[in-house]
Scaffold this motif. Structure first.
Motif, PDB file in Angstrom:
ATOM      1  N   ALA A 147      -3.274  30.449  -2.680  1.00  0.00           N
ATOM      2  CA  ALA A 147      -2.964  29.285  -1.726  1.00  0.00           C
ATOM      3  C   ALA A 147      -2.796  28.048  -2.384  1.00  0.00           C
ATOM      4  O   ALA A 147      -1.907  27.173  -1.812  1.00  0.00           O
ATOM      5  N   GLU A 148      -3.406  28.043  -3.646  1.00  0.00           N
ATOM      6  CA  GLU A 148      -2.713  26.694  -4.439  1.00  0.00           C
ATOM      7  C   GLU A 148      -1.159  26.740  -4.853  1.00  0.00           C
ATOM      8  O   GLU A 148      -0.672  25.848  -4.667  1.00  0.00           O
ATOM      9  N   THR A 165      -7.113  26.028   4.707  1.00  0.00           N
ATOM     10  CA  THR A 165      -8.202  27.170   5.553  1.00  0.00           C
ATOM     11  C   THR A 165      -8.705  28.087   4.157  1.00  0.00           C
ATOM     12  O   THR A 165      -9.670  28.279   4.300  1.00  0.00           O
ATOM     13  N   VAL A 166      -7.632  28.576   3.319  1.00  0.00           N
ATOM     14  CA  VAL A 166      -8.143  29.651   2.566  1.00  0.00           C
ATOM     15  C   VAL A 166      -9.054  29.060   1.571  1.00  0.00           C
ATOM     16  O   VAL A 166      -9.885  29.512   1.134  1.00  0.00           O
ATOM     17  N   LEU A 167      -8.813  27.747   1.069  1.00  0.00           N
ATOM     18  CA  LEU A 167      -9.453  27.203  -0.078  1.00  0.00           C
ATOM     19  C   LEU A 167     -10.838  26.607   0.515  1.00  0.00           C
ATOM     20  O   LEU A 167     -11.930  26.459  -0.261  1.00  0.00           O
ATOM     21  N   LYS A 168     -11.060  26.118   1.814  1.00  0.00           N
ATOM     22  CA  LYS A 168     -12.346  25.774   2.222  1.00  0.00           C
ATOM     23  C   LYS A 168     -12.856  26.534   3.519  1.00  0.00           C
ATOM     24  O   LYS A 168     -14.254  26.191   3.655  1.00  0.00           O
ATOM     25  N   SER A 169     -12.198  27.103   4.069  1.00  0.00           N
ATOM     26  CA  SER A 169     -12.497  27.641   5.318  1.00  0.00           C
ATOM     27  C   SER A 169     -12.802  29.230   5.528  1.00  0.00           C
ATOM     28  O   SER A 169     -12.641  29.917   6.495  1.00  0.00           O
ATOM     29  N   ASP A 204     -11.353  28.291  10.916  1.00  0.00           N
ATOM     30  CA  ASP A 204     -11.249  27.079  10.735  1.00  0.00           C
ATOM     31  C   ASP A 204     -10.917  26.553  12.308  1.00  0.00           C
ATOM     32  O   ASP A 204     -10.929  27.243  13.440  1.00  0.00           O
ATOM     33  N   SER A 205     -10.968  25.154  12.648  1.00  0.00           N
ATOM     34  CA  SER A 205     -10.695  24.549  13.713  1.00  0.00           C
ATOM     35  C   SER A 205      -9.865  23.315  13.546  1.00  0.00           C
ATOM     36  O   SER A 205      -9.764  22.717  12.519  1.00  0.00           O
ATOM     37  N   VAL A 206      -9.067  23.173  14.555  1.00  0.00           N
ATOM     38  CA  VAL A 206      -7.897  21.938  14.690  1.00  0.00           C
ATOM     39  C   VAL A 206      -8.238  21.313  16.001  1.00  0.00           C
ATOM     40  O   VAL A 206      -9.008  21.606  16.895  1.00  0.00           O
ATOM     41  N   SER A 207      -7.631  20.173  15.967  1.00  0.00           N
ATOM     42  CA  SER A 207      -7.496  19.321  17.216  1.00  0.00           C
ATOM     43  C   SER A 207      -6.948  19.650  18.353  1.00  0.00           C
ATOM     44  O   SER A 207      -7.244  19.600  19.654  1.00  0.00           O
ATOM     45  N   THR A 208      -5.733  20.365  18.326  1.00  0.00           N
ATOM     46  CA  THR A 208      -4.861  20.536  19.580  1.00  0.00           C
ATOM     47  C   THR A 208      -4.310  21.946  19.327  1.00  0.00           C
ATOM     48  O   THR A 208      -4.334  22.701  18.328  1.00  0.00           O
ATOM     49  N   GLU A 209      -3.961  22.480  20.623  1.00  0.00           N
ATOM     50  CA  GLU A 209      -3.261  23.958  20.581  1.00  0.00           C
ATOM     51  C   GLU A 209      -2.174  23.931  19.746  1.00  0.00           C
ATOM     52  O   GLU A 209      -2.046  25.159  19.125  1.00  0.00           O
ATOM     53  N   GLU A 210      -1.378  22.764  19.737  1.00  0.00           N
ATOM     54  CA  GLU A 210       0.090  22.951  18.995  1.00  0.00           C
ATOM     55  C   GLU A 210      -0.463  23.208  17.375  1.00  0.00           C
ATOM     56  O   GLU A 210       0.241  23.856  16.769  1.00  0.00           O
ATOM     57  N   ASP A 211      -1.440  22.419  16.861  1.00  0.00           N
ATOM     58  CA  ASP A 211      -2.125  22.743  15.752  1.00  0.00           C
ATOM     59  C   ASP A 211      -2.596  23.969  15.398  1.00  0.00           C
ATOM     60  O   ASP A 211      -2.435  24.687  14.176  1.00  0.00           O
ATOM     61  N   GLY A 212      -3.175  24.871  16.363  1.00  0.00           N
ATOM     62  CA  GLY A 212      -3.578  26.240  16.402  1.00  0.00           C
ATOM     63  C   GLY A 212      -2.710  27.201  16.219  1.00  0.00           C
ATOM     64  O   GLY A 212      -2.540  27.824  15.334  1.00  0.00           O
ATOM     65  N   VAL A 213      -1.432  26.713  16.984  1.00  0.00           N
ATOM     66  CA  VAL A 213      -0.260  27.706  16.682  1.00  0.00           C
ATOM     67  C   VAL A 213       0.286  27.633  15.282  1.00  0.00           C
ATOM     68  O   VAL A 213       0.641  28.632  14.651  1.00  0.00           O
ATOM     69  N   LYS A 214       0.356  26.462  14.898  1.00  0.00           N
ATOM     70  CA  LYS A 214       0.862  26.200  13.565  1.00  0.00           C
ATOM     71  C   LYS A 214       0.141  26.775  12.302  1.00  0.00           C
ATOM     72  O   LYS A 214       0.695  27.467  11.795  1.00  0.00           O
ATOM     73  N   LEU A 215      -1.443  26.809  12.497  1.00  0.00           N
ATOM     74  CA  LEU A 215      -2.142  27.360  11.663  1.00  0.00           C
ATOM     75  C   LEU A 215      -2.032  28.675  11.745  1.00  0.00           C
ATOM     76  O   LEU A 215      -2.077  29.253  10.525  1.00  0.00           O
ATOM     77  N   SER A 238       0.452  30.552  12.408  1.00  0.00           N
ATOM     78  CA  SER A 238       1.750  30.950  11.932  1.00  0.00           C
ATOM     79  C   SER A 238       1.781  30.768  10.447  1.00  0.00           C
ATOM     80  O   SER A 238       2.197  31.525   9.562  1.00  0.00           O
ATOM     81  N   GLN A 239       1.438  29.707   9.963  1.00  0.00           N
ATOM     82  CA  GLN A 239       1.078  29.520   8.309  1.00  0.00           C
ATOM     83  C   GLN A 239       0.130  30.569   7.837  1.00  0.00           C
ATOM     84  O   GLN A 239       0.324  30.991   6.455  1.00  0.00           O
ATOM     85  N   LEU A 240      -0.860  30.691   8.204  1.00  0.00           N
ATOM     86  CA  LEU A 240      -1.936  31.774   7.986  1.00  0.00           C
ATOM     87  C   LEU A 240      -1.251  33.129   7.908  1.00  0.00           C
ATOM     88  O   LEU A 240      -1.441  33.925   6.600  1.00  0.00           O
ATOM     89  N   SER A 241      -0.732  33.679   8.781  1.00  0.00           N
ATOM     90  CA  SER A 241       0.067  34.807   8.895  1.00  0.00           C
ATOM     91  C   SER A 241       1.213  35.029   7.577  1.00  0.00           C
ATOM     92  O   SER A 241       1.340  36.187   7.017  1.00  0.00           O
ATOM     93  N   ALA A 242       1.872  33.835   7.500  1.00  0.00           N
ATOM     94  CA  ALA A 242       3.012  34.157   6.630  1.00  0.00           C
ATOM     95  C   ALA A 242       2.386  33.727   5.068  1.00  0.00           C
ATOM     96  O   ALA A 242       2.849  34.574   4.162  1.00  0.00           O
ATOM     97  N   LEU A 243       1.407  33.075   4.770  1.00  0.00           N
ATOM     98  CA  LEU A 243       0.559  33.112   3.443  1.00  0.00           C
ATOM     99  C   LEU A 243       0.301  34.266   3.362  1.00  0.00           C
ATOM    100  O   LEU A 243       0.495  34.822   2.042  1.00  0.00           O
ATOM    101  N   TRP A 244      -0.690  35.087   4.136  1.00  0.00           N
ATOM    102  CA  TRP A 244      -1.215  36.267   3.569  1.00  0.00           C
ATOM    103  C   TRP A 244      -0.233  37.307   3.685  1.00  0.00           C
ATOM    104  O   TRP A 244      -0.191  38.156   2.710  1.00  0.00           O
ATOM    105  N   GLU A 245       0.863  37.231   4.446  1.00  0.00           N
ATOM    106  CA  GLU A 245       1.899  38.349   4.445  1.00  0.00           C
ATOM    107  C   GLU A 245       2.624  38.212   3.009  1.00  0.00           C
ATOM    108  O   GLU A 245       3.017  39.028   2.202  1.00  0.00           O
ATOM    109  N   LYS A 246       2.807  36.944   2.589  1.00  0.00           N
ATOM    110  CA  LYS A 246       3.296  36.669   1.143  1.00  0.00           C
ATOM    111  C   LYS A 246       2.680  37.213   0.115  1.00  0.00           C
ATOM    112  O   LYS A 246       3.172  37.500  -1.015  1.00  0.00           O
TER     113      LYS A 246
END
Length: 459
Positions: free
Chosen positions: A171-172, A184-188, A196-207, A209-217
């Motif tokens: 993650a670092e 999210t990986v470092l703190k949640s 984890d939790s975010v403010s909007t659905e757009e941020d939820g979709v973004k999170l 996508s990023q989490l899937s890509a990060l773990w897949e990498k």
């Protein structure tokens, strides 16, 4: 010794054909995926270790109902593998902190990593110490095969450190590319569960996508996704979502998030407890076993569980042994407490610490402390003020302790409650990343207020 332990495991498996078949299938899957390999028994090596293994059955799990557990604490000649390995520092986040961060915003999103340990390789020189014996389920005699793990094994004391070190270092390294996922990986993330939790659905979709890509990498696969927001779930492949989700009728399941029951559809925490059995024997051991089943890391059940703690203290002071039958008076109190178990499902606590709409102008924590001759405790609330003038108040967490058996005055217990409230609030501010000047403490004890205001040398 290793062969004898294998035979004991085989006897357990023979009693349940379904578990036996699942056990054998898991070994085959490990072999196909390259997590283990069969080694030539003729190649004698010095410096190796055989891990005993046994099944743990979890019928409540939607995946991996039969889990193979390898016991690295088993001793041979007075020594175990865990005795010879440094476990490493504790890197995993506190469960309390992860749950509070999960409550910060309205759009919650959770997932877990499939076979996280097994996807992390260990050096070739260390693999001989991760061997185990196994033979076909239809064979009860004959020489067993020897297998060797090439991956991190669940059951070795250094495995949690290895897994967290890999995840956090990854993650670092990729923080600039996937900033939300790295946070999210470092703190949640707790072990293999990210929530984890975010403010909007757009941020939820973004999170997502990023989490899937990060773990897949990292060569890992994030699965069992769930969110309060149907809009987020619509962007996730159906095969990766929790199986009970039905987006056609907006049906979202109740799942345990780090042991706490979360109703995703209503976005609330609740509890579920089964009543005691008809043949329940009222002993100190059985009573403790039953109350230990109530997992409440945020203290929502504090007013209820503290009564059980006080009652358990009475059992200790009565001089009862673990399996002695309780007196009629203690049985009566225990029965009254047990009768309320079924009513825990009526308790509902909002998951989110703020309203879903409105821009927050300011946020404050208010901590209340109190004490009695039996117990003392503290409770923390969050008060949010919004741009439209509305105000919301949410229960954050609570904690209670029984009063010590040594004689003490009520004012001193009130002071102990104040100390407990301060420590609890510091844990909350650390998890929610808030400042100390956003906190207000409340007590109805003038003695405590005078002690706090006085100079220490006066004592």
């Amino acid at each position: 010794m290793a062969l004898q332990r294998l035979e004991n495991t085989e006897k357990r498996l023979m009693k349940n054909p379904e578990v036996r078949d699942s056990y054998s299938k898991t070994i085959e899957q490990y072999l196909e995926k390259g997590y283990i390999r069969k080694i030539n028994q003729d190649d004698e090596k010095y410096g190796k270790w055989f891990l005993p293994h046994f099944p743990v059955i979890r019928p409540d799990k939607s995946t991996t109902k039969t889990r193979i557990v390898f016991n690295a604490s088993a001793k041979h000649c007075g020594v175990s593998l865990n005795d010879m390995i440094q476990c490493g520092p504790k890197l995993q986040n506190e469960l309390f902190d992860v749950l509070l961060r999960f409550r910060r915003n309205s759009v919650a999103i959770v997932c877990d990593i499939a076979e996280m340990y097994l996807r992390i390789k260990v050096p070739q020189d260390d693999r001989p110490y991760q061997q185990f014996l196994w033979r076909d389920v239809n064979m009860t005699e004959g020489k067993p095969d020897v297998y060797e793990f090439s991956s991190v094994v669940f059951g070795i004391n250094s495995s949690p450190f290895q897994a967290q070190f890999v995840a956090q270092t990854h993650a670092e390294t990729n923080r600039e590319t996937y900033p939300m996922a790295a946070e999210t990986v470092l703190k949640s993330t707790y072990m293999d569960d990210s929530m984890d939790s975010v403010s909007t659905e757009e941020d939820g979709v973004k999170l997502y996508s990023q989490l899937s890509a990060l773990w897949e990498k990292a060569g890992m696969y994030a699965r069992k996704w769930l969110s309060y927001s149907v809009g987020v779930l619509q962007h996730i492949p159906p095969e990766d979502v929790v199986p009970e989700v039905d987006l056609h009728d907006n049906s979202l399941p109740s799942v345990k998030t780090l042991g706490v029951l979360w109703k995703a559809k209503d976005d609330i925490f609740t509890f579920k407890a089964s009543p005691i059995e008809d043949d329940f024997t009222y002993t100190k051991r059985n009573f403790l076993r039953k109350i230990a089943m109530l997992f409440d890391p945020l203290g929502f059940l504090g007013p209820y569980t503290i009564r059980a703690k006080v009652l358990l203290q009475e059992m200790w002071t009565a001089g009862l042994d673990w399996d002695d039958v309780l007196s009629e008076d203690l049985i009566s109190k225990a029965e009254k407490w047990f009768r309320e178990l079924t009513e825990l499902s009526l308790i509902e606590v909002p998951k989110c610490l703020r309203l879903s709409n409105g821009e927050i102008i300011s946020t404050y924590l208010h901590t209340f402390v109190d004490a009695s001759q039996d117990a003392f405790g503290a409770v923390v609330y969050q008060r949010c003020i919004y741009d439209d003038g509305s105000v919301s108040v949410r229960l954050v967490t609570a904690k209670s302790k029984v009063a010590p058996l040594t004689a003490g005055s009520i004012p001193r217990l009130e002071l102990m409650g104040a100390v407990l409230g301060l420590r609890l609030t510091l844990s909350v501010t650390s998890a929610l990343e808030m400042d100390g000047d956003q906190c207000t403490f409340w007590t109805d004890s003038m003695n405590v207020l005078c002690w706090i205001k006085a100079q220490s040398r006066s004592f």
